[in-house]
Each structure stands twice: as structure tokens, then as C-alpha cells.
Design an enzyme around this catalytic site. Structure first.
Site, mmCIF file in Angstrom:
data_model
loop_
_atom_site.group_PDB
_atom_site.id
_atom_site.type_symbol
_atom_site.label_atom_id
_atom_site.label_comp_id
_atom_site.label_asym_id
_atom_site.label_seq_id
_atom_site.Cartn_x
_atom_site.Cartn_y
_atom_site.Cartn_z
ATOM 1 N N HIS A 1 -5.513 -3.679 -1.800
ATOM 2 C CA HIS A 1 -5.281 -2.768 -2.933
ATOM 3 C C HIS A 1 -5.256 -3.491 -4.287
ATOM 4 O O HIS A 1 -5.046 -2.851 -5.312
ATOM 5 C CB HIS A 1 -3.983 -1.992 -2.735
ATOM 6 C CG HIS A 1 -4.074 -1.054 -1.578
ATOM 7 N ND1 HIS A 1 -4.662 0.190 -1.663
ATOM 8 C CD2 HIS A 1 -3.703 -1.204 -0.281
ATOM 9 C CE1 HIS A 1 -4.624 0.780 -0.476
ATOM 10 N NE2 HIS A 1 -4.048 -0.051 0.376
ATOM 11 N N SER B 1 0.792 -1.231 0.000
ATOM 12 C CA SER B 1 0.000 0.000 0.000
ATOM 13 C C SER B 1 0.823 1.278 0.000
ATOM 14 O O SER B 1 0.318 2.329 -0.367
ATOM 15 C CB SER B 1 -0.943 0.013 1.201
ATOM 16 O OG SER B 1 -0.201 -0.101 2.399
ATOM 17 N N LYS C 1 -11.992 0.391 -0.615
ATOM 18 C CA LYS C 1 -11.135 0.878 -1.696
ATOM 19 C C LYS C 1 -11.900 0.689 -3.017
ATOM 20 O O LYS C 1 -12.899 1.360 -3.216
ATOM 21 C CB LYS C 1 -9.788 0.176 -1.597
ATOM 22 C CG LYS C 1 -9.215 0.376 -0.172
ATOM 23 C CD LYS C 1 -7.839 -0.120 0.015
ATOM 24 C CE LYS C 1 -7.440 -0.249 1.483
ATOM 25 N NZ LYS C 1 -7.641 0.907 2.346
#
Ligand SMILES: Cc1ncc(COP(=O)(O)O)c(C=O)c1O
Length: 403
Positions: A209, A181, A238
Site C-alpha cells: 500500500h 492495510s 494496487k
């Protein structure tokens, strides 16, 4: 030696301020890609809404409609907080990552704490990548398992540690992010699966991610590589455009989480309205190939511009671009100047990243258009030239300033 709590907190805040590490989150309102701050609309490269789903009317409508049917869950999942919406969401998520079972959490942070802190324990061994996220570190600490950190992405070091230590433990687990990240590089999940298999160790991955971004359908690094991890942690905050997290794995993972995971047992369930929107978010995320291509285009543009202002880390597969400035004060000044001119790119400073590597972290999102990305890149270049001097000297200058 005795001090009052208030005094100690003030001293710590003063220390953070003088080291350039004080965080003062500014309030923003409105759309995550173009929020309003102090009455002005700015372009934000701070949100991890990579595919623009949080900004999409379809997903907002799904959440709003679900919120008309559900309110708070009333209790923890174990008591009375498991709704049909939770179960349906879990089936959709497990299917998306090609694993048998999934369980929702209020955040990926608590999912990591649950997995590491509750499924492993004294007598076990955790081998953890040195750049793993704070929630993984905290989970390792809570587990009471012996935790040994291996050099970032270094499979030779990991192999050596497995040979050296695995026989001393009951269960051994290797834990890694798949898209790191803060560094935007990728774990070699195939090699990690082979290695853990050869040493009878479990593989635990954090795909926060990678989901929505890696793979034809955004299924993440593992499913896209045909790798089945023992446990997968995902985030809904996300690319899914929502909020929350989940854990997925083989059949045993569901009942194991239901019975042993303390954040599941002792904390109120994720809002059923969010759970109810998960199947739609998953479907939208799988179908978002155009958004993934647009995102890639933005990452390419940002990486090219950023390389002229600092040291760019990682791979262009990642949906964000870290640019190392070095000194936290210089990085904050750069970010503040950019915000003044209309582009928000957040700074990552210690303890989020190692000392001396403070950086701007540009998150790209498909909800921006190419003109907006180009405009933000121009702002970045104007500001770096004005504040940090000529190309190539910046990181050295700021490192020297720190010594
Ligand atoms: C790799 C990784 N794991 C977990 C988390 C925690 O996610 P959440 O915001 O859902 O708690 C983050 C958040 O930044 C992350 O980057």
C-alpha cells in the site's frame, strides 16, 4: 461425530450469517472508480487503484497491445515460463524500489507466501507485527519457523523479543507492512532497520500500500527513507493498476527465489501481457505527482467527513481511510445504505480485522474528482445520522450492543 463436508460448510455459513460476517460479493462491471451494478453507475471507494492507473486509457492500451503479442506463459517460470517481458519488468521494479533484483509473482499474496514460506524454515525465528496481512501470517505458518508476534508497531516489545529469542535461532527475520492495510498507519522503517541491524536480523517489508503513494516518485517507505530492506514485497494490483506481485532485494534474492520459492517453482507464471505493461505502469506511477496530490486532497476530505461518523484510524499519508463502527451488523447496514444511495465503501469485518472493530474502509483514488468525493461524504453523513444516531455515541453504542 462424523459430518458430511456439505453439512459442515452450511453450518459454518449459517454461523457467519448470524454473526453478521457473511460476505456476498456483488458483481460490478466497468470502470473501477465508477462501476455499474444492477444497471446503475455508482461511485466506488473500494478499489486500491490509488492513482487511477487502472482507469487510464494509456495503461489499458499498454495491456491490450501486450495481450496481442503474448498469451498464457504455458508453464511455471522455472520450466519455460520466463519471458523477456518478465525480465524487463523485474529490472524496472527493482530500479523503482532501489534494490538489485526483483521477481514477479501472480499476486502479492503468493509473493509473501513465497518469501516467508520458502526462504525461512525450521530453526529460524520470525518476529511478526500483530496487524500484518493474512498473506504474511500464512507465509509464517508455512515456513515452519518459530513465529512470535510483537505488539503492533511497538519497538520496545520488538527489542525485548529480539534480546530474548534471537540467540535461539539460526536466521532471525522481522516482518512488517509499511503502510498497514486495515489501520492506515505507518511502520518506522528507519528504526526497524537500525534495530534489525543491531541484532543481526533480516528486515522483510510489505510495501503493497506504500508503492505509488509514499515518496516523491511513489518509491515506497523504504526507498523514500534511504532504507534497504533484506526483502521487499510489492503488489501490482494496487497503485500500479495491474494485478500481480513482486519480491525485491539484494543480488541473492533473484536466484534464491528461482530455486527455493515454491509458488514460483510450482505455479504458472504471471501473464506475460501484464509483465509487458509493468515498465509503462512503473513510469506512469513515478510521474504521477499530480495524481498523488489529488489523492492527498481526497484523503483529507474523507478523513474530515469520516471523523463525524466514527473513529478514524491512522495517518493521512495512507491512501485509504478506516472508520471504525464496531459492530459488524451496524457496519454492513451503513455500507449497504450508502450503496443504495450511490457510494460503495466496503466493510472490513473479522477475521480481516479484530472483533469489535468492524470498519468502513474508504479507498481514495485520483480518478475521482473532488465533487464526487464530496458527494460520497454527504451520503456517508446522511446515512450515519439516519442509522447510527448522533455524533460520538456510535462506537460505544455498537460495542455495547455486542456485549
Ligand atoms: C499488505 C498486503 N499485502 C499483500 C496483499 C495481497 O495482495 P494481492 O491482492 O496482490 O494478492 C494485500 C492485499 O490486500 C495487502 O493488503
Amino acid at each position: 461425530l462424523r459430518v458430511k463436508l456439505e453439512q459442515r460448510l452450511n453450518e459454518r455459513l449459517d454461523d457467519s450469517r448470524s454473526a453478521g460476517l457473511l460476505r456476498m460479493p456483488a458483481p460490478y462491471d466497468g470502470d473501477v472508480a465508477r462501476p455499474t451494478s444492477h444497471g446503475r453507475s455508482i461511485l466506488s471507494f473500494a478499489s486500491n487503484d490509488y492513482l487511477g492507473l487502472a482507469s487510464s486509457v494509456a495503461l489499458r492500451t499498454a495491456v491490450a497491445e501486450a495481450a496481442m503479442r503474448h498469451s498464457g506463459p504455458g508453464s511455471s517460470r522455472a520450466v519455460a515460463g520466463t519471458t523477456l517481458a518478465h525480465r524487463t519488468a523485474e529490472r524496472a521494479l527493482a530500479g523503482h524500489v532501489a534494490l538489485a533484483e526483483a521477481r514477479l509473482f501472480t499476486s502479492a499474496y503468493s509473493a509473501n507466501v513465497a518469501v516467508l514460506g520458502s526462504l525461512l524454515g525450521a530453526g529460524d525465528l520470525i518476529l511478526s507485527d500483530e496487524l500484518n496481512h493474512a498473506s504474511i501470517i500464512d507465509g509464517c505458518r508455512l515456513s515452519r519457523a518459530r513465529t512470535v508476534v510483537y505488539r503492533h508497531g511497538d519497538l520496545d516489545h520488538l527489542t525485548w523479543l529480539l534480546r530474548e529469542h534471537a540467540h535461539t535461532a539460526r536466521v532471525t527475520a522481522v516482518v512488517t507492512e509499511t503502510v498497514f492495510s486495515m489501520d492506515a498507519d505507518l511502520a518506522d522503517v528507519r528504526a526497524l532497520r537500525r534495530l534489525t541491524h543491531d541484532h543481526d536480523a533480516a528486515l522483510i517489508v510489505d510495501e503493497a500500500h506504500a508503492l505509488g503513494v509514499v515518496g516523491e516518485l511513489g518509491e515506497g517507505s523504504c526507498a523514500a527513507s534511504g532504507v534497504a530492506p533484506d526483502v521487499l514485497v510489492g503488489g501490482l494490483g494496487k497503485a500500479f493498476g495491474l494485478s500481480g506481485g513482486f519480491v525485491a532485494g539484494p543480488g541473492v534474492i533473484g536466484p534464491a527465489i528461482d530455486n527455493f520459492a515454491r509458488p514460483m517453482l510450482f505455479s504458472t507464471a504471471i501473464l506475460p501481457a501484464i509483465a509487458a505493461a509493468v515498465p509503462q505502469a512503473t513510469e506512469m506511477l513515478r510521474g504521477a505527482s499530480t495524481a498523488r496530490r489529488r489523492l492527498q486532497g481526497h484523503v483529507t476530505t474523507i478523513r474530515a467527513a469520516a471523523a463525524r461518523g466514527g473513529r478514524v484510524l491512522g495517518s493521512s499519508t495512507a491512501p485509504f481511510v478506516p472508520v471504525v463502527i464496531g459492530d459488524p451488523v451496524a457496519a454492513v447496514r451503513l455500507s449497504s445504505e450508502m450503496r443504495e444511495r450511490g457510494a460503495l465503501v466496503p466493510v472490513m469485518r473479522p477475521p480481516t480485522v479484530p472483533a469489535g472493530t468492524s470498519r468502513l474502509r474508504w479507498s481514495a483514488t485520483a480518478s475521482h474528482n473532488p465533487e464526487e468525493v464530496a458527494q460520497a461524504c454527504d451520503i456517508f453523513l446522511e446515512c450515519t445520522t439516519a442509522l447510527l444516531g448522533s455524533d460520538g455515541q456510535r462506537e460505544h453504542q455498537s460495542e455495547a450492543a455486542q456485549r
